[in-house]
Scaffold this motif. Sequence first.
Motif, PDB file in Angstrom:
ATOM      1  N   GLY A  86       0.896  -1.535  -0.257  1.00 58.34           N
ATOM      2  CA  GLY A  86      -0.120  -0.678  -0.122  1.00 58.34           C
ATOM      3  C   GLY A  86       0.971   1.530  -0.178  1.00 58.34           C
ATOM      4  O   GLY A  86       2.229   1.302   0.112  1.00 58.34           O
ATOM      5  N   LEU A  87      -0.325   1.819  -0.505  1.00 63.26           N
ATOM      6  CA  LEU A  87       0.993   3.696  -0.474  1.00 63.26           C
ATOM      7  C   LEU A  87       1.494   4.176   1.133  1.00 63.26           C
ATOM      8  O   LEU A  87       3.259   4.622   0.983  1.00 63.26           O
ATOM      9  N   GLU A  88       1.267   4.126   2.536  1.00 62.99           N
ATOM     10  CA  GLU A  88       1.491   4.399   3.199  1.00 62.99           C
ATOM     11  C   GLU A  88       2.830   2.646   3.091  1.00 62.99           C
ATOM     12  O   GLU A  88       3.269   3.842   3.984  1.00 62.99           O
ATOM     13  N   GLN A  89       2.682   2.123   3.117  1.00 69.57           N
ATOM     14  CA  GLN A  89       4.483   1.467   3.264  1.00 69.57           C
ATOM     15  C   GLN A  89       4.860   1.212   2.235  1.00 69.57           C
ATOM     16  O   GLN A  89       6.187   1.431   2.615  1.00 69.57           O
ATOM     17  N   ARG A  90       4.937   1.888   1.096  1.00 71.81           N
ATOM     18  CA  ARG A  90       6.019   2.549   0.263  1.00 71.81           C
ATOM     19  C   ARG A  90       6.079   3.829   0.480  1.00 71.81           C
ATOM     20  O   ARG A  90       8.074   3.765   0.647  1.00 71.81           O
ATOM     21  N   VAL A  91       5.760   4.905   1.327  1.00 72.14           N
ATOM     22  CA  VAL A  91       6.033   5.770   2.282  1.00 72.14           C
ATOM     23  C   VAL A  91       7.464   5.022   3.035  1.00 72.14           C
ATOM     24  O   VAL A  91       8.170   6.306   3.271  1.00 72.14           O
TER      25      VAL A  91
END
Length: 168
Positions: free
Chosen positions: A2-7
């Motif tokens: 997900g986006l949060e994990q990627r950030v």
Amino acid sequence: MGLEQRVEELERRVGELEGERRAERRAVVRQADLWALTRLEEQFAELGIEDGGVLFAGSVRLPAGEQYGWQMGFSTDDLLADDGSEAADRLAALGNPVRLRLLREILGGRRTATELTALEGVGTSGQIYHHLRQLVAAGWLHAAARGRYEVPAGRVVPLLVALATTRR
């Protein structure tokens, strides 16, 4: 992912890179600012001295014009193996403010007992001679002819190093 994990992953990687760059900058600064330490560590490595050691050196011009250049190095093992009795005697001789002042005055050019007894705040001539005898016995001074005193050439830099170790 997900986006949060990627950030979070990107932030972790950037943090690692910044940490590496800070470490690289510290290494460069260490080499520039601590050039003597860097060279000493290289020298110990070349000689196979694993426990490290201590080097002190100096190039000194005294107020009376004499110039001294000197260096001495010791391994950590050698210093720790010493019983310390001779070091204690030599350090004890420096443990009096009048003796330190006499040494500074002699390094500054006042070399005769007459010149030293004329100083204010150092005591009577008998007290001064007592201090001078202790400094001679400890090797910090040499009694030359006619009541003249000198710091032996091989003790000038070590004396200044001893004084420098008291600085904060």
